[in-house]
Write a protein that holds these residues in place. Structure first.
Motif, PDB file in Angstrom:
ATOM      1  N   LEU A   1       0.851  -1.187   0.000  1.00  0.00           N
ATOM      2  CA  LEU A   1       0.000   0.000   0.000  1.00  0.00           C
ATOM      3  C   LEU A   1       0.887   1.237   0.000  1.00  0.00           C
ATOM      4  N   LEU A   2       0.576   2.183  -0.872  1.00  0.00           N
ATOM      5  CA  LEU A   2       1.368   3.410  -0.994  1.00  0.00           C
ATOM      6  C   LEU A   2       0.463   4.628  -0.922  1.00  0.00           C
ATOM      7  N   ASN A   3       0.750   5.519   0.020  1.00  0.00           N
ATOM      8  CA  ASN A   3       0.120   6.831  -0.022  1.00  0.00           C
ATOM      9  C   ASN A   3       1.033   7.786  -0.797  1.00  0.00           C
ATOM     10  N   TYR A   4       0.501   8.939  -1.155  1.00  0.00           N
ATOM     11  CA  TYR A   4       1.225   9.926  -1.962  1.00  0.00           C
ATOM     12  C   TYR A   4       1.751   9.302  -3.262  1.00  0.00           C
ATOM     13  N   MET A   5       0.942   8.426  -3.842  1.00  0.00           N
ATOM     14  CA  MET A   5       1.333   7.720  -5.062  1.00  0.00           C
ATOM     15  C   MET A   5       0.135   7.713  -6.026  1.00  0.00           C
ATOM     16  N   PRO A   6      -0.147   8.841  -6.687  1.00  0.00           N
ATOM     17  CA  PRO A   6      -1.307   8.880  -7.577  1.00  0.00           C
ATOM     18  C   PRO A   6      -1.109   8.041  -8.832  1.00  0.00           C
ATOM     19  N   ALA A   7      -2.171   7.370  -9.242  1.00  0.00           N
ATOM     20  CA  ALA A   7      -2.189   6.711 -10.550  1.00  0.00           C
ATOM     21  C   ALA A   7      -2.483   7.799 -11.574  1.00  0.00           C
ATOM     22  N   ASP A   8      -1.505   8.104 -12.423  1.00  0.00           N
ATOM     23  CA  ASP A   8      -1.677   9.235 -13.347  1.00  0.00           C
ATOM     24  C   ASP A   8      -2.017   8.815 -14.773  1.00  0.00           C
ATOM     25  N   ARG A   9      -2.079   7.514 -15.035  1.00  0.00           N
ATOM     26  CA  ARG A   9      -2.495   7.052 -16.355  1.00  0.00           C
ATOM     27  C   ARG A   9      -2.914   5.586 -16.262  1.00  0.00           C
TER      28      ARG A   9
ATOM     29  N   LYS B   1      -8.116  -3.268 -23.652  1.00  0.00           N
ATOM     30  CA  LYS B   1      -8.498  -3.762 -22.349  1.00  0.00           C
ATOM     31  C   LYS B   1      -7.499  -3.252 -21.311  1.00  0.00           C
ATOM     32  N   ILE B   2      -8.003  -2.926 -20.132  1.00  0.00           N
ATOM     33  CA  ILE B   2      -7.139  -2.403 -19.083  1.00  0.00           C
ATOM     34  C   ILE B   2      -6.117  -3.465 -18.677  1.00  0.00           C
ATOM     35  N   CYS B   3      -4.861  -3.045 -18.517  1.00  0.00           N
ATOM     36  CA  CYS B   3      -3.822  -4.009 -18.124  1.00  0.00           C
ATOM     37  C   CYS B   3      -2.857  -3.442 -17.092  1.00  0.00           C
ATOM     38  N   GLY B   4      -3.206  -2.293 -16.490  1.00  0.00           N
ATOM     39  CA  GLY B   4      -2.352  -1.746 -15.447  1.00  0.00           C
ATOM     40  C   GLY B   4      -2.469  -0.240 -15.349  1.00  0.00           C
ATOM     41  N   VAL B   5      -1.546   0.353 -14.591  1.00  0.00           N
ATOM     42  CA  VAL B   5      -1.558   1.798 -14.375  1.00  0.00           C
ATOM     43  C   VAL B   5      -0.125   2.322 -14.367  1.00  0.00           C
ATOM     44  N   GLY B   6      -0.009   3.610 -14.624  1.00  0.00           N
ATOM     45  CA  GLY B   6       1.236   4.320 -14.378  1.00  0.00           C
ATOM     46  C   GLY B   6       1.072   5.124 -13.099  1.00  0.00           C
ATOM     47  N   ALA B   7       2.136   5.250 -12.323  1.00  0.00           N
ATOM     48  CA  ALA B   7       2.048   5.953 -11.042  1.00  0.00           C
ATOM     49  C   ALA B   7       3.235   6.882 -10.867  1.00  0.00           C
ATOM     50  N   GLN B   8       2.998   7.959 -10.139  1.00  0.00           N
ATOM     51  CA  GLN B   8       4.015   8.976  -9.887  1.00  0.00           C
ATOM     52  C   GLN B   8       4.173   9.164  -8.388  1.00  0.00           C
ATOM     53  N   ASP B   9       5.367   8.932  -7.858  1.00  0.00           N
ATOM     54  CA  ASP B   9       5.617   9.103  -6.433  1.00  0.00           C
ATOM     55  C   ASP B   9       5.752  10.587  -6.121  1.00  0.00           C
TER      56      ASP B   9
ATOM     57  N   THR C   1       8.765   7.383 -11.137  1.00  0.00           N
ATOM     58  CA  THR C   1       7.579   6.947 -11.870  1.00  0.00           C
ATOM     59  C   THR C   1       7.615   5.422 -12.003  1.00  0.00           C
ATOM     60  N   PHE C   2       6.441   4.821 -12.075  1.00  0.00           N
ATOM     61  CA  PHE C   2       6.341   3.371 -12.123  1.00  0.00           C
ATOM     62  C   PHE C   2       5.306   2.960 -13.157  1.00  0.00           C
ATOM     63  N   THR C   3       5.586   1.856 -13.837  1.00  0.00           N
ATOM     64  CA  THR C   3       4.631   1.226 -14.742  1.00  0.00           C
ATOM     65  C   THR C   3       4.267  -0.122 -14.144  1.00  0.00           C
ATOM     66  N   LEU C   4       2.993  -0.298 -13.808  1.00  0.00           N
ATOM     67  CA  LEU C   4       2.546  -1.427 -13.010  1.00  0.00           C
ATOM     68  C   LEU C   4       1.443  -2.179 -13.745  1.00  0.00           C
ATOM     69  N   HIS C   5       1.601  -3.490 -13.878  1.00  0.00           N
ATOM     70  CA  HIS C   5       0.666  -4.281 -14.664  1.00  0.00           C
ATOM     71  C   HIS C   5      -0.203  -5.173 -13.786  1.00  0.00           C
ATOM     72  N   ALA C   6      -1.464  -5.279 -14.153  1.00  0.00           N
ATOM     73  CA  ALA C   6      -2.402  -6.178 -13.468  1.00  0.00           C
ATOM     74  C   ALA C   6      -3.601  -6.410 -14.383  1.00  0.00           C
ATOM     75  N   PRO C   7      -4.173  -7.604 -14.365  1.00  0.00           N
ATOM     76  CA  PRO C   7      -5.368  -7.866 -15.166  1.00  0.00           C
ATOM     77  C   PRO C   7      -6.626  -7.253 -14.572  1.00  0.00           C
ATOM     78  N   CYS C   8      -6.560  -6.868 -13.287  1.00  0.00           N
ATOM     79  CA  CYS C   8      -7.728  -6.303 -12.611  1.00  0.00           C
ATOM     80  C   CYS C   8      -7.345  -4.983 -11.953  1.00  0.00           C
ATOM     81  N   VAL C   9      -7.986  -3.897 -12.386  1.00  0.00           N
ATOM     82  CA  VAL C   9      -7.752  -2.575 -11.818  1.00  0.00           C
ATOM     83  C   VAL C   9      -9.098  -2.035 -11.344  1.00  0.00           C
ATOM     84  N   ILE C  10      -9.139  -1.559 -10.099  1.00  0.00           N
ATOM     85  CA  ILE C  10     -10.394  -1.074  -9.517  1.00  0.00           C
ATOM     86  C   ILE C  10     -10.256   0.400  -9.151  1.00  0.00           C
ATOM     87  N   ASN C  11     -11.198   1.194  -9.614  1.00  0.00           N
ATOM     88  CA  ASN C  11     -11.285   2.605  -9.266  1.00  0.00           C
ATOM     89  C   ASN C  11     -12.165   2.743  -8.028  1.00  0.00           C
TER      90      ASN C  11
END
Length: 515
Positions: free
Chosen positions: A179-187, A195-203, A209-219
Motif C-alpha cells: 500500500l502506498l500513499n502519496y502515489m497517484p495513478a496518473d495514467r 483492455k485495461i492491463c495496469g496503471v502508471g504511477a508517480q511518487d 515513476t512506475f509502470t505497473l501491470h495487473a489484469p484487474c484494476v479497480i477505481n
C-alpha cells in the motif's frame, strides 16, 4: 508498515489486483484481496482516508432514516456488517446508546415500534434491546425536560474512522498487500484490444515513476472518481451526485451523558446526532448538494446555523459559535439518481460497474458496509474473469492489533500495540511529553505514526493518526510549531521545508475554526 519498503515492492511490476484509492472502499478491497491470496497493490494520491473517509459521523449503523424510507435491504445488510465489525475490531468500534427525546407519547410509541423492528433485523448481531421510556428522568442530562417528556433508547455502533482506515491498511499489509500513499495513478495502461492491463504511477515524495501491470484494476476513488473516469474512454456509467455534511465538535458539558442524542426529524427532514466521541460532543450532520469537490471542503454558514439552531431547541445550555472547538466537512459519493429530489433522499447503497475496457468502478456505500462492498466487488471481478476464483475470508477476520483487553482510553485505538507505545514512553522521557498541555497525546504517538503508520506530514499526524485537529482545532494550531519541528527532525527536512509545513497546517487548522 514503512513507506520505503513499500516502494521497494514496486520494482516487481506485475500484480493480480491494483486498487486506486485509499479510503474506506479501497482499503477494504486491499484487505479482501490480500486475504484471498491475490498479489494486491493499493495506490492513494494523498494520505490514507484523507478524503471523506476520515470525516464521517463516526457511526456504524443500519440507518434509522433508511428504515423510514423503506430501504430494508440496505438496513439489513448494514446492521449485520455493524455487528461483525464491532466483534472483529473492539479496540476501534463499540456499542453506543442513543436516546430519541419525545414530547408526546404517540411519538414514543411510533419510534419505539420502528426501532424494535430495527433491532430485530440485526438478529444475533444486536447486543442490546430497544426501550420505550415514559419517565426518562436523568436519562439525558442537559436536555430540556419539556423536550423529553418521554424517550426511546436504542443502540447502534460508533468508531474512529481514520484509525479504522489505518488499521485496515496495517491488516492488509500483514496479509501481504503493498500500500502506498502519496502515489497517484496518473495514467491507465491498455493492451492491443483496449483492455485495461495496469496503471502508471508517480511518487509525489520521491519523484519516481512506475509502470505497473495487473489484469484487474479497480477505481475506488469515491467523490474524486471523475479523474479516473476520464482516463478510460469506455467508462460511461460511473456518475455520482456529491453532497457534503458538516460536523461541529463541542465540549461534553453541553450533553454530559454516556448516551447520544438522536433527533429523527428536524424542520427540513434531516436526522441530527449529538454523540460522545473521544471525550467531546460530536454534532452532525447536514446533507447539502455541491457542484465542486475538494480535499478540504468548507462549511456553509447556513449549515452551521442549522445545527446550532436545532440543538438550541433541545439543550438547556444552547451552544454558540464561539463554543465550537472544531468544524469539519465530509463529502458523500452518492450514486446519481434521476428520481430523488434531494441528496438526503438518494440511497447510500453502493454500485459496482465494470466498463467495456475491464476497468472496475466501486462507488457509493458507507463505512458500515465497507467489508461487504469489497466482497461483492471482488466476486464480480471473478465472475467477469478478471481474477481467478478465491473465497472471501474477511467476515470473521480479526483486524490488526485486535484485543479484548481493557486499555487506557488514550491508547485504545492502538489495540495490542498500546503496550509498545507505553514502553516507548517509559524508556524515552522526551517521547512521553504531551504535545499539548490540555490533551494526553504524546510525542511517542507522533513517532509511532511516522515510524509504523506511514504518516508523512503534520496534517497526517494531527488529523488522522491523532485526531486533535477534529477535536480541537485551536489546540492543533497551537502545537503545530513543536510537532512540526519534531517531524522535520525525523525526516531531516530543511528549516525552510519545516517552516512551510507548519504554515500550511496552520492555514488548514484555521479553516476548522469558526470565527
Amino acid at each position: 508498515m514503512q513507506r520505503a519498503r513499500q516502494i521497494e515492492n514496486l520494482q516487481e511490476s506485475k500484480w493480480d489486483l491494483i486498487i486506486i484509492g485509499g479510503g474506506a472502499s479501497g482499503l477494504g478491497l486491499a484487505l479482501d484481496g490480500a486475504t484471498r491470496g491475490y498479489k494486491t497493490l493499493l495506490l492513494e494520491a494523498r494520505d490514507f482516508t484523507q478524503g471523506t473517509s476520515s470525516r464521517s459521523t463516526k457511526l456504524l449503523h443500519g440507518g434509522v432514516r433508511y428504515l423510514a424510507q423503506g430501504d430494508f435491504s440496505l438496513v439489513y445488510e448494514a446492521l449485520h456488517e455493524r455487528g461483525a465489525l464491532i466483534e472483529n475490531a473492539p479496540h476501534l468500534c463499540a456499542w453506543q446508546g442513543f436516546v430519541i427525546p419525545c414530547a408526546h407519547w404517540g411519538h414514543t410509541l411510533f419510534y419505539g415500534l420502528g426501532l424494535k423492528l430495527y433491532a430485530l433485523m440485526a438478529g444475533k448481531w444486536q447486543a442490546h434491546g430497544t426501550d420505550v421510556i415514559f419517565k426518562p428522568d436523568g436519562l439525558l442530562p442537559g436536555v430540556r425536560p419539556q423536550a423529553c417528556q418521554h424517550a426511546v433508547r436504542y443502540y447502534d455502533g460508533q468508531f474512529d474512522d481514520a484509525r479504522l482506515g489505518i488499521t485496515l491498511a496495517l491488516s492488509a499489509h500483514a496479509h501481504g498487500a503493498s500500500l502506498l500513499n502519496y502515489m497517484p495513478a496518473d495514467r491507465l495502461l491498455f493492451d492491443a484490444d483496449q483492455k485495461i492491463c495496469g496503471v502508471g504511477a508517480q511518487d509525489r515524495l520521491g519523484e519516481q515513476t512506475f509502470t505497473l501491470h495487473a489484469p484487474c484494476v479497480i477505481n475506488a476513488t469515491g467523490v474524486f472518481s471523475q479523474a479516473i473516469n476520464q482516463m478510460d474512454p469506455s467508462t460511461t456509467q460511473n456518475q455520482i451526485t456529491p453532497s457534503q455534511g458538516i460536523h461541529l465538535v463541542l465540549d461534553s458539558k453541553f450533553l454530559p451523558s454516556k448516551h447520544a442524542l438522536m433527533i429523527p426529524k428536524t424542520p427540513d427532514g434531516r436526522v441530527l446526532f449529538a454523540i460522545p466521541w473521544h471525550g467531546k460532543l460530536l454534532v452532525g450532520t447536514t446533507d447539502t448538494p455541491i457542484q465542486e469537490v475538494s480535499y478540504n471542503p468548507l462549511p456553509l454558514e447556513e449549515e452551521v446555523d442549522f445545527l446550532l439552531d436545532t440543538l438550541a431547541q433541545y439543550l438547556e445550555q444552547p451552544p454558540k459559535r464561539q463554543d465550537v472547538l472544531s468544524v469539519f466537512v465530509g463529502l458523500r459519493p452518492l450514486i446519481s439518481s434521476n428520481h430523488a429530489r434531494a441528496t438526503k433522499q438518494i440511497s447510500r447503497s453502493h454500485k459496482i460497474y465494470i466498463a467495456p475496457s475491464g476497468l472496475v468502478h466501486l462507488n457509493g456505500g458507507k463505512w458500515t458496509t465497507y467489508r461487504r462492498m469489497a466482497q461483492e466487488t471482488l466476486d464480480a471481478c471473478i465472475k467477469q474473469g478478471l481474477l481467478p476464483p478465491k473465497t472471501c475470508q474477511t467476515q470473521t477476520l480479526k483486524l490488526y492489533a485486535y484485543t479484548t483487553d481493557a486499555l487506557d482510553s488514550r491508547l485504545k485505538v492502538y489495540g495490542s500495540q498500546a503496550q509498545a507505545l507505553l514502553e516507548l514512553e517509559r524508556t524515552n522521557p522526551a517521547l512521553a511529553r504531551p504535545i499539548h498541555p490540555n490533551y494526553p497525546y504524546s510525542y511517542a504517538q507522533v513517532f509511532w505514526a511516522l515510524e509504523h503508520e506511514m504518516a508523512y506530514s503534520l496534517e497526517d499526524v494531527l488529523s488522522r493518526r491523532i485526531r486533535l485537529l477534529l477535536l480541537d482545532a485551536r489546540a492543533a494550531y497551537g502545537c503545530a510549531m513543536s510537532v512540526g519541528q519534531f517531524i522535520g527532525e525525523y525526516w531531516g527536512w530543511s528549516v525552510e521545508k519545516t517552516t512551510q509545513e507548519i504554515a500550511d497546517f496552520q492555514a488548514l487548522a484555521r479553516a476548522y475554526i469558526l470565527e
